[in-house]
Design a protein around this motif. Structure first.
Motif, PDB file in Angstrom:
ATOM      1  N   GLN A  85      28.220  44.800  24.883  1.00 35.39           N
ATOM      2  CA  GLN A  85      27.654  43.502  24.534  1.00 35.39           C
ATOM      3  C   GLN A  85      26.766  43.610  23.299  1.00 35.39           C
ATOM      4  OE1 GLN A  85      28.275  40.627  25.633  1.00 35.39           O
ATOM      5  NE2 GLN A  85      26.520  39.275  25.317  1.00 35.39           N
ATOM      6  N   THR A 125      31.695  32.833  25.815  1.00 36.13           N
ATOM      7  CA  THR A 125      31.643  33.901  26.804  1.00 36.13           C
ATOM      8  C   THR A 125      30.363  33.760  27.600  1.00 36.13           C
ATOM      9  OG1 THR A 125      30.664  35.404  25.194  1.00 36.13           O
ATOM     10  CG2 THR A 125      33.034  35.504  25.465  1.00 36.13           C
ATOM     11  N   ASN A 150      28.128  47.305  31.158  1.00 38.25           N
ATOM     12  CA  ASN A 150      28.810  46.939  29.918  1.00 38.25           C
ATOM     13  C   ASN A 150      27.842  46.471  28.837  1.00 38.25           C
ATOM     14  OD1 ASN A 150      31.338  47.479  31.051  1.00 38.25           O
ATOM     15  ND2 ASN A 150      31.575  45.380  31.822  1.00 38.25           N
ATOM     16  N   SER A 151      26.568  46.677  29.025  1.00 29.99           N
ATOM     17  CA  SER A 151      25.580  46.135  28.096  1.00 29.99           C
ATOM     18  C   SER A 151      25.704  46.725  26.694  1.00 29.99           C
ATOM     19  CB  SER A 151      24.162  46.366  28.634  1.00 29.99           C
ATOM     20  OG  SER A 151      23.921  47.751  28.802  1.00 29.99           O
ATOM     21  N   LEU A 195      27.396  38.906  31.388  1.00 29.09           N
ATOM     22  CA  LEU A 195      28.322  39.875  31.947  1.00 29.09           C
ATOM     23  C   LEU A 195      28.176  39.942  33.454  1.00 29.09           C
ATOM     24  CD1 LEU A 195      27.645  42.766  29.402  1.00 29.09           C
ATOM     25  CD2 LEU A 195      29.482  41.082  29.302  1.00 29.09           C
ATOM     26  N   ALA A 230      35.359  44.127  35.533  1.00 32.25           N
ATOM     27  CA  ALA A 230      34.561  42.969  35.952  1.00 32.25           C
ATOM     28  C   ALA A 230      34.297  43.039  37.460  1.00 32.25           C
ATOM     29  CB  ALA A 230      35.290  41.678  35.607  1.00 32.25           C
ATOM     30  N   ASN A 255      35.204  36.070  31.913  1.00 32.25           N
ATOM     31  CA  ASN A 255      33.968  35.433  31.430  1.00 32.25           C
ATOM     32  C   ASN A 255      34.182  34.698  30.107  1.00 32.25           C
ATOM     33  OD1 ASN A 255      34.317  37.754  29.859  1.00 32.25           O
ATOM     34  ND2 ASN A 255      32.114  37.980  29.520  1.00 32.25           N
ATOM     35  N   GLU A 296      35.228  40.312  29.936  1.00 33.87           N
ATOM     36  CA  GLU A 296      35.385  40.999  31.219  1.00 33.87           C
ATOM     37  C   GLU A 296      36.489  40.314  32.015  1.00 33.87           C
ATOM     38  OE1 GLU A 296      31.073  42.779  32.497  1.00 33.87           O
ATOM     39  OE2 GLU A 296      31.460  40.687  32.927  1.00 33.87           O
TER      40      GLU A 296
END
Length: 951
Positions: free
Chosen positions: A446, A509, A442-443, A437, A426, A542, A458
């Motif tokens: 996700q 989140t 990190n997509s 995010l 994060a 998050n 995160e």
């Protein structure tokens, strides 16, 4: 009548997933009914034996169905927090593979024992049983289930499509499961077998000389040579006994029901062989009769992951210690390691102490650049874990192997497993872009979370222990989703909580989140951390984890979420009331019906959903809606109740955006409920078709064709094919689809020499349109089996016996000495002793003395001396070799006929007799006690209803 027939084809379990068309005017029971009856009956035998071995009482359920049997097997009460969904799902997997034979091999004579190819039909059975055994030896339970489902179909067809019943046989033909014994009295091509018959009903169609000489034949399906038997269909009579409603024999026997009975017994014999060969524990795990919780971790072991690995160690120990001996104790532990450039090893174990040892032995090293091979690790987990598992990924890096994303997505959709990623990368700054995010790398995680119903959390290295409570929440067999949404704007969401729900938790989140929660009485609580009047709020990274206070939660709740960025909301709880769903399609052929769609359903087309509700006896007002990711209702469905817990939902014009299913209804007491599916469904205008399975030996290669069909899409279709064993060597990576809307490609597979027999691989073929980005997939499963295998079962001889028992049994004992040998085969495994002691204490005396000796030919043998109380009335002793072949030892207790009950036979129910009980000849005489038929209450009631309508 049509409605009743539809119900008859939808008895408990996956028989609900193979539905003859409602307009199909046929009568009778199905392969699904036969298979489920046998599975439940043999599973109950295994559960009873396990209970006796553990010294506990087994209480068989009064009404035999998957849920009641699971509770009886695990010894839990009706009130216990236990869901039967996983057991039903794995039963469905077996039974659906049985059904696929009618769709995928409709005109294969060998798969259906048509056209007098009886030896080839047995070869299909032999190969299928070999795949089951080899897969179980490698602990590939899914491959074993699928092979088992397919082989049961062929075995069952023998009893309907041949003249076995007409020869007077009401017991199974054991030689079908004994490839070492000859199939005798087979009609050859020049032997006339039947009179010519052009009518719907043909009495005495089989020639008298065929019956008098006990000659075995079967019907011809597509073309009937002169003098041979028709298979029969809706117009012309024949010798098949697939459907009811035909003529009865002179003694009033319905041939269809008789064929059903003997096919069920034959299926039980097959299952008993597998149970004896591999033991009750493996057999019940294969069926899913275990605590259904699975603990599956995918962990990055590169140098920066020291803190994360330490948390996985702490968490693993905590979960194992706190759940031991409870219904939520995991039945399977999976650990997948990934590094760079190595991926693996994979640990899959039922032993919690082994899981502890492996986790405690983890070390971190290597890495170098930032991205890691996380998608390779996730793919391994998806192919190792059972369907509908929760997979938890620990990493601090984005994926390097993004070329695997389509493959991973396909596996997520086909297995319906959830992927939750706990990410310790994060960023400290809050981003202004519309994302949930902090770190844009990190997509991909996700994307997988949104698709599967998981989460992306995160955190920092220091706060990771605060986030792993999400994993502890999921360690239950009865987790259900009440609501899940993804949104990019402030909004208010409502959700309905019913009295069955416990441990209700909200997961939010996102970044810059503010929310207000309100209960049905109007009491409100905001997002301030800590305990409040409605819930305890735990923010970390998050994630907001909101755990509702225990008490009266029933009613409609609301939550208002305010955020300038994207966020997700997921409401979960624990409840036995849940549902499963499957899109089904109609297939044609000699036995048309419905079969599940394994990939994405067709966009823009009408579709049918099969809905199975578990954990409740009666529902009213059932509604099923298609809901978009942001909670908008996209489609209502037309719901038809087939029987309690089973529904068909018809959808007009499937949307081309992702959706989930929302189930609503009322229980018998009038209280409403709602449940939502977790995995997003994406319809597609592309369909990929490929054969379902390939069987190869080590060192063999094959090229398999596949077809891509499109609706309204032309141009280039990009193709990729990957598998988890590296068997794929080549594939057409691009196909051009013209106005005809289809194109054919080839995928080449090669199995390296030295690959262990029983190895399986899942080949994922993905197709994507270059122009529209529409995509779909197909799965091809490869089983590796040695060509030359030992198919001869061990032999067992009685050397000494003292089997006279008085009445009453008192303190007397009986004794037998057996010699077990596998000759020059693969060698004996341990002898299997199964003891059933009805109505007597579990501690009745029995002893076994085992010595290793040589038989008269110099081969290794086992000498077993077994002594038991005369009150022990049922003992099964079998010899099992290392290939899984089972030989049975037969002997009988002798009781005084004038004062005691009839003679008690002590023998196995397996269909593998020893040389002391040959079964190679076809018997023309039926046993005087009629067919052996074990049916559930549902089947009994429906048979009575069918009989009443036929009169």
């Amino acid at each position: 009548m049509a409605y009743l027939l539809l119900v008859l084809c939808t008895l408990i379990g996956w028989s609900q997933a193979f539905l003859p068309s409602p307009s199909l005017e046929v009568e009778g029971l199905t392969h699904a009914d036969i298979t489920e009856e046998a599975l439940l009956a043999v599973a109950m035998d295994a559960c009873r034996e396990e209970a006796q071995n553990e010294g506990r009482t087994f209480n068989p359920p009064a009404l035999l169905n998957p849920e009641s049997l699971l509770r009886a097997c695990l010894g839990v009460s009706e009130e216990a927090d236990l869901s039967g969904s996983k057991f039903r799902e794995l039963l469905n997997e077996i039974i659906s593979e049985n059904i696929f034979i009618d769709r995928d091999q409709p005109f294969s004579s060998a798969h259906h024992f048509n056209d007098e190819v009886i030896e080839r039909g047995r070869d299909i059975i032999t190969q299928g049983v070999s795949i089951v055994r080899a897969s179980l030896r490698q602990d590939n339970l899914q491959a074993a289930r699928r092979a088992l489902g397919a082989v049961t179909h062929t075995l069952q067809d023998f009893y309907s499509h041949s003249n076995w019943f007409e020869l007077g046989n009401l017991d199974p033909y054991p030689n079908l499961l004994r490839p070492d014994l000859p199939l005798q009295n087979l009609a050859d091509a020049n032997t006339p077998t039947c009179n010519d018959c052009q009518e719907k009903v043909c009495p005495n169609v089989i020639l008298p000389e065929i019956l008098s000489t006990n000659t075995l034949t079967s019907g011809y399906l597509s073309f009937t040579p002169q003098g041979k038997c028709n298979h029969g269909d809706s117009i012309m009579g024949g010798i098949n006994k697939d459907f009811g409603g035909g003529g009865l024999t002179s003694d009033g026997t319905d041939p269809h029901l008789a064929a059903f009975a003997v096919a069920a017994e034959a299926t039980k014999d097959l299952l008993q062989n597998i149970r004896i060969a591999f033991g009750n524990t493996v057999f019940l795990r294969m069926l899913g009769i275990t605590r259904s919780t699975v603990l599956c971790f995918v962990i990055d072991t590169t140098a920066s992951m020291t803190d994360d690995v330490a948390e996985v160690r702490r968490l693993t120990t905590k979960i194992i210690d706190e759940t031991r001996g409870t219904p939520n104790e995991p039945s399977l532990y999976i650990l997948v390691e990934f590094n760079d450039p190595e991926v693996g090893p994979v640990t899959s174990t039922t032993d919690p102490e082994e899981m502890k040892r492996v986790v405690n032995a983890l070390t971190v090293s290597g890495g170098g650049d930032i991205p890691e091979l996380s998608l390779s690790g996730i793919r391994l987990a998806l192919t190792t874990a059972p369907p509908s598992s929760d997979i938890f990924v620990f990493t601090d890096a984005p994926p390097k192997d993004t070329e695997l994303l389509d493959t991973v997505i396909s596996l997520v959709e086909s297995t319906r497993s959830k992927v939750t990623s706990l990410l310790t990368n994060a960023l400290n700054r809050r981003r202004t872009r519309r994302s949930a995010l902090t770190n844009p790398t990190n997509s991909v995680y996700q994307q997988l979370a949104q698709l599967s119903g998981g989460q992306v959390i995160e955190v920092t290295k220091n706060t990771l222990p605060l986030a792993t409570a999400v994993i502890e929440d999921s360690i239950t067999s009865s987790m259900v989703t009440v609501l899940q949404v993804e949104s990019t704007r402030p909004d208010t969401f409502s959700f309905l909580l019913d009295p069955r729900l416990q441990n209700v938790t909200l997961y939010i989140t996102g970044l810059s989140i503010n929310f207000t929660l309100q209960n049905p009485a109007g009491v409100a609580q905001n997002d301030t951390a800590g305990s409040g009047p409605l819930a305890s709020v735990f923010p970390v990274g998050n994630l907001y984890r909101v755990s509702l206070n225990e008490g009266n939660l029933t009613g409609r709740w609301q939550i208002t979420i305010r955020s300038p960025q994207a966020y997700s909301l997921r409401v979960t709880g624990r409840s036995a009331l849940n549902f499963m769903s499957q899109f089904v399609e109609v297939f044609d052929g000699p036995h048309p019906g419905f079969a599940p769609i394994a990939a994405r359903p067709p966009a823009g087309q009408n579709a049918t959903l099969l809905i199975t509700v578990t954990g409740v006896d009666m529902l009213f007002g059932v509604e099923v809606g298609l809901v978009s990711a942001d909670g908008e209702l996209l489609r209502n469905t037309s719901v038809t109740r087939l029987r309690e817990g089973t529904y068909l939902a018809r959808v007009l014009h499937l949307p081309d955006v992702p959706f989930t299913l929302l189930l609503m209804g009322q229980e018998a007491d009038g209280r409403p409920f709602q449940r939502q599916s977790s995995t997003q469904i994406q319809a597609s205008q592309i369909t990929v078709q490929v054969q379902r399975t390939v069987v190869l030996a080590p060192g063999e290669s094959i090229t398999v064709p596949f077809t891509v069909e499109t609706r309204g899409i032309e141009g280039a279709i990009n193709i990729s094919a990957r598998d988890d064993q590296g068997f794929v060597t080549a594939v057409n990576n691009r196909l051009n689809v013209g106005a005809a809307g289809n194109a054919t490609g080839l995928v080449s597979l090669s199995v390296p020499t030295g690959t262990p027999s029983g190895t399986t691989s899942v080949v994922t073929i993905d197709a994507e349109s270059s122009a529209t980005r529409q995509s779909n997939f197909a799965l091809l499963r490869v089983s590796v089996i040695q060509r030359d295998i030992d198919v001869t079962p061990p032999v067992c001889r009685v050397l000494n016996e003292s089997l006279d028992c008085p009445v009453p049994c008192g303190n007397a004992t009986w004794e037998v000495t057996l010699l077990m040998s596998d000759g020059n085969g693969t060698g004996l495994r341990d002898p299997h002793i199964s003891i059933t002691i009805p109505d007597t204490p579990i501690n009745e005396t029995s002893t076994a003395i085992i010595d290793q000796v040589k038989d008269e030919n110099g081969y290794n043998a086992t000498l077993l001396t077994y002594r038991a109380s005369c009150c022990v009335t049922n003992v099964e002793i079998s010899a099992v070799d290392n290939e899984g072949n089972v030989g049975r030892c037969d002997f009988s207790i002798r009781r005084p006929s004038t004062t005691g009950p009839p003679q008690t036979t002590i023998s196995s129910t397996t269909s593998h007799p020893t040389t002391s009980r040959p079964s190679s000849n076809i018997s023309p005489t039926a046993p005087s006690n009629g067919p052996r038929l074990t049916v559930s209450l549902w089947t009994t009631l429906l048979l009575l209803a069918l009989t009443a309508l036929m009169l």
